[in-house]
Design a protein around this motif. Structure first.
Motif, PDB file in Angstrom:
ATOM      1  N   THR A  42      11.553  29.925 -36.250  1.00  0.00           N
ATOM      2  CA  THR A  42      11.146  29.990 -35.084  1.00  0.00           C
ATOM      3  C   THR A  42      11.216  28.606 -33.862  1.00  0.00           C
ATOM      4  O   THR A  42      12.552  28.636 -33.717  1.00  0.00           O
ATOM      5  N   GLY A  43      10.858  29.338 -32.811  1.00  0.00           N
ATOM      6  CA  GLY A  43      10.910  28.958 -32.059  1.00  0.00           C
ATOM      7  C   GLY A  43      10.966  27.047 -31.649  1.00  0.00           C
ATOM      8  O   GLY A  43      11.138  26.537 -31.187  1.00  0.00           O
ATOM      9  N   THR A  44       9.461  27.577 -32.634  1.00  0.00           N
ATOM     10  CA  THR A  44       8.620  25.816 -32.968  1.00  0.00           C
ATOM     11  C   THR A  44       9.605  25.131 -33.034  1.00  0.00           C
ATOM     12  O   THR A  44      10.094  23.954 -32.957  1.00  0.00           O
ATOM     13  N   HIS A  68       4.190  24.047 -24.411  1.00  0.00           N
ATOM     14  CA  HIS A  68       4.296  24.894 -25.997  1.00  0.00           C
ATOM     15  C   HIS A  68       4.675  23.217 -26.150  1.00  0.00           C
ATOM     16  O   HIS A  68       4.129  22.145 -28.143  1.00  0.00           O
ATOM     17  N   GLU A 120      10.351  24.731 -19.560  1.00  0.00           N
ATOM     18  CA  GLU A 120       9.562  26.396 -20.240  1.00  0.00           C
ATOM     19  C   GLU A 120      10.145  27.138 -19.425  1.00  0.00           C
ATOM     20  O   GLU A 120      10.056  26.845 -18.203  1.00  0.00           O
ATOM     21  N   ASN A 124       4.941  29.206 -19.790  1.00  0.00           N
ATOM     22  CA  ASN A 124       3.247  30.324 -20.458  1.00  0.00           C
ATOM     23  C   ASN A 124       1.824  29.465 -19.987  1.00  0.00           C
ATOM     24  O   ASN A 124       2.027  30.727 -19.089  1.00  0.00           O
ATOM     25  N   ASP A 153      13.074  25.280 -23.327  1.00  0.00           N
ATOM     26  CA  ASP A 153      12.360  25.636 -24.684  1.00  0.00           C
ATOM     27  C   ASP A 153      12.163  27.343 -23.443  1.00  0.00           C
ATOM     28  O   ASP A 153      10.971  27.624 -22.674  1.00  0.00           O
ATOM     29  N   ALA A 155      11.569  30.292 -24.760  1.00  0.00           N
ATOM     30  CA  ALA A 155      10.553  31.820 -25.936  1.00  0.00           C
ATOM     31  C   ALA A 155      10.693  32.718 -24.895  1.00  0.00           C
ATOM     32  O   ALA A 155      10.871  34.001 -25.466  1.00  0.00           O
ATOM     33  N   ARG A 156      10.428  32.196 -23.064  1.00  0.00           N
ATOM     34  CA  ARG A 156      10.686  33.857 -22.853  1.00  0.00           C
ATOM     35  C   ARG A 156      11.953  33.479 -21.635  1.00  0.00           C
ATOM     36  O   ARG A 156      11.850  34.527 -21.049  1.00  0.00           O
ATOM     37  N   TRP A 179      17.418  27.477 -25.838  1.00  0.00           N
ATOM     38  CA  TRP A 179      17.001  28.337 -27.164  1.00  0.00           C
ATOM     39  C   TRP A 179      16.267  30.174 -26.854  1.00  0.00           C
ATOM     40  O   TRP A 179      15.781  29.867 -25.267  1.00  0.00           O
ATOM     41  N   ASP A 181      13.967  33.002 -28.267  1.00  0.00           N
ATOM     42  CA  ASP A 181      12.908  33.278 -28.949  1.00  0.00           C
ATOM     43  C   ASP A 181      13.210  34.930 -29.218  1.00  0.00           C
ATOM     44  O   ASP A 181      12.741  35.400 -28.723  1.00  0.00           O
ATOM     45  N   THR A 183      10.566  36.623 -31.083  1.00  0.00           N
ATOM     46  CA  THR A 183       9.412  37.193 -31.457  1.00  0.00           C
ATOM     47  C   THR A 183       8.374  37.818 -30.604  1.00  0.00           C
ATOM     48  O   THR A 183       7.379  38.459 -30.612  1.00  0.00           O
ATOM     49  N   LYS A 184       9.024  37.053 -29.335  1.00  0.00           N
ATOM     50  CA  LYS A 184       7.930  36.901 -27.896  1.00  0.00           C
ATOM     51  C   LYS A 184       8.517  38.944 -27.579  1.00  0.00           C
ATOM     52  O   LYS A 184       8.037  39.298 -28.021  1.00  0.00           O
TER      53      LYS A 184
END
Ligand SMILES: *Cc1c(COP(=O)(O)O)cnc(C)c1O
Length: 336
Positions: A42-44, A68, A120, A124, A153, A155-156, A179, A181, A183-184
Motif C-alpha cells: 500500500t501507499g500508506t 495524508h 503530496e 489530495n 507522497d 499516490a496520484r 512512491w 500508488d 490502486t488509485k
C-alpha cells in the motif's frame, strides 16, 4: 489485467527472486528518476517506511496540515517512527521554500530535529492540485541546503504527469524518496512502489520485512501494475475531463460551489454552504441514488473520478446532485 496477472511468471519476492516484481522495480526506478525501488502492498506503507528510514524518535517532518501523512495514517509518524509532524498551514497543500525556512527548527538540544520535508503530488485534500515543477525545485533546494530529506507522497503522481506534461522523473529526481500508488487512478487491486537511492531502498527492505510487507509470489500483483503502466496512464486524461465536467455540472446547482474553483486533475471539492444543507444529508441522499462521494466537512464533499466512472455516469451524478438538493431544500437538516 486479470489475464496479465494469471500469465505472470513468479518467484519468491522476499528473496528478490520474483521476475515480474523485478521487472516492475526496474521500470519504476527509471520512471521515478531513482536508482532503486521496492514493491509494497500500500501507499500508506510507502509513507511509513520512508519516515522510518529518514527519521529517529524526536525528529520532525514538515508537511501540509491537510496531507495524508498528517491526518489519514492513524498518526503513524508518531506511533511508528516516533516523529512529530510540523503541519504547514496551506489550504492548497502546496507550500513555498519560505515556508520550509520558517518551519526549520534551529539545531539545538531542546528543539525537535527537522529531518524531512514531505509533499503530496497531487494534493489530495488540497483539491487534486499539481505542485508546479518550479515550486517543487525551490522547496527541494531549500530542504536539501538544510540537510533535510525530501519525500514525495505520489499516490496520484501520474495524474500530475498527465495534467502537466512534466515527466515523473523530473519530479522524482528532486526527492530522496518517492512512491507511486497503483490502486488509485491506475486501477490495480493492490500495490505501490517506493523508490530512492540504493542505500535508502536497502534500509527500506529491513522495515518491509519487520512490518510484514515482504511477500511471496507477488508477481501476480506486479503484473497488474505493469499492465496499468502500459494501459492506464494516458487515459487519466479522461478522468480529468470527467472531473471538470462534474465540477461544471455541480456549479449549475443552486447553492453549490466548487473549491478550488479550477479542477486540475481528478478531484473535485464541493462547497454546499449556499444550499443551507448539511454535506452528510446530501451524501446520504446521493448514496441512495448510487452516487458515492466523501464527506470532508460540515459543508464539504469530495468527488474523485477514475477508470470505472464513465462520462454517462458523470452526467447522471450531476443530475442526481441537482435532484437531491432540490428535494432536500426546505426540509430541516441536522448538521451531523
Ligand atoms: C490513498 C492515499 C495514500 C495511501 O495509499 P493507500 O494505498 O490507500 O495506503 C497516501 N497518500 C495519499 C495522498 C492518498 O491519496
Amino acid at each position: 489485467m486479470l489475464a496479465a496477472m494469471a500469465a505472470a511468471p513468479t518467484g519468491d519476492e522476499q528473496l528478490n527472486e520474483d521476475p515480474t516484481v523485478l521487472a516492475l522495480l526496474g521500470r519504476s526506478a527509471d520512471l521515478l528518476g531513482q536508482e532503486a525501488a521496492v514493491f509494497l502492498p500500500t501507499g500508506t506503507m510507502c509513507n511509513q517506511i520512508s519516515l522510518l528510514v529518514h527519521c529517529r524518535p524526536g525528529d520532525e517532518i514538515v508537511a501540509g496540515f491537510n496531507t495524508h501523512i498528517h491526518g489519514s495514517e492513524g498518526a503513524g509518524a508518531a506511533a511508528l517512527a516516533g516523529a512529530l509532524i510540523y503541519p504547514v498551514p496551506t489550504a492548497t497543500g502546496i507550500f513555498t521554500a519560505a515556508d520550509v525556512a520558517a518551519a526549520a527548527r534551529p539545531l539545538r538540544q531542546r528543539s525537535p530535529r527537522t529531518r524531512v520535508v514531505a509533499i503530496e503530488q497531487t494534493t489530495n485534500r488540497g483539491g487534486g492540485r499539481v505542485w508546479p515543477l518550479e515550486m517543487l525545485q525551490a522547496v527541494s533546494a531549500e530542504a536539501r541546503k538544510r540537510g533535510f530529506a525530501v519525500h514525495m507522497d505520489g499516490a496520484r503522481l501520474m495524474n500530475a504527469v498527465i495534467a502537466s506534461g512534466v515527466p515523473a522523473a523530473d519530479y522524482g529526481r528532486l526527492c530522496d524518496s518517492v512512491w507511486l500508488d497503483f490502486t488509485k487512478g491506475l486501477a490495480c487491486p493492490v500495490g505501490a512502489v517506493l523508490a530512492g537511492s540504493k542505500d535508502f531502498i536497502a534500509e527500506a527492505w529491513f522495515w518491509k520485512h519487520r512490518l510484514g510487507g515482504a511477500m511471496r509470489q507477488a508477481g501476480v500483483l506486479a503484473a497488474a501494475a505493469l499492465h496499468a503502466l502500459d494501459n492506464h496512464v494516458e487515459r487519466l486524461a479522461e478522468d480529468h475531463v470527467n472531473a471538470r465536467l462534474f465540477g461544471s455540472l455541480a456549479t449549475m446547482v443552486p447553492g453549490v460551489a466548487i473549491d478550488p474553483p479550477e479542477v486540475e486533475t481528478n478531484i473535485v471539492f464541493l462547497d454546499v454552504t449556499g444550499t443551507g444543507l448539511a454535506a452528510i444529508a446530501i451524501n446520504e441522499a446521493l448514496k441512495r441514488r448510487g452516487v458515492r462521494l466523501n464527506v470532508e466537512g460540515p459543508h464539504r464533499l469530495r468527488a474523485v473520478t477514475h477508470r470505472d466512472v464513465t462520462r454517462a455516469g458523470i452526467e447522471e451524478a450531476g443530475a442526481s446532485l441537482a435532484a437531491v438538493v432540490a428535494e432536500l431544500a426546505g426540509q430541516p437538516q441536522p448538521l451531523r
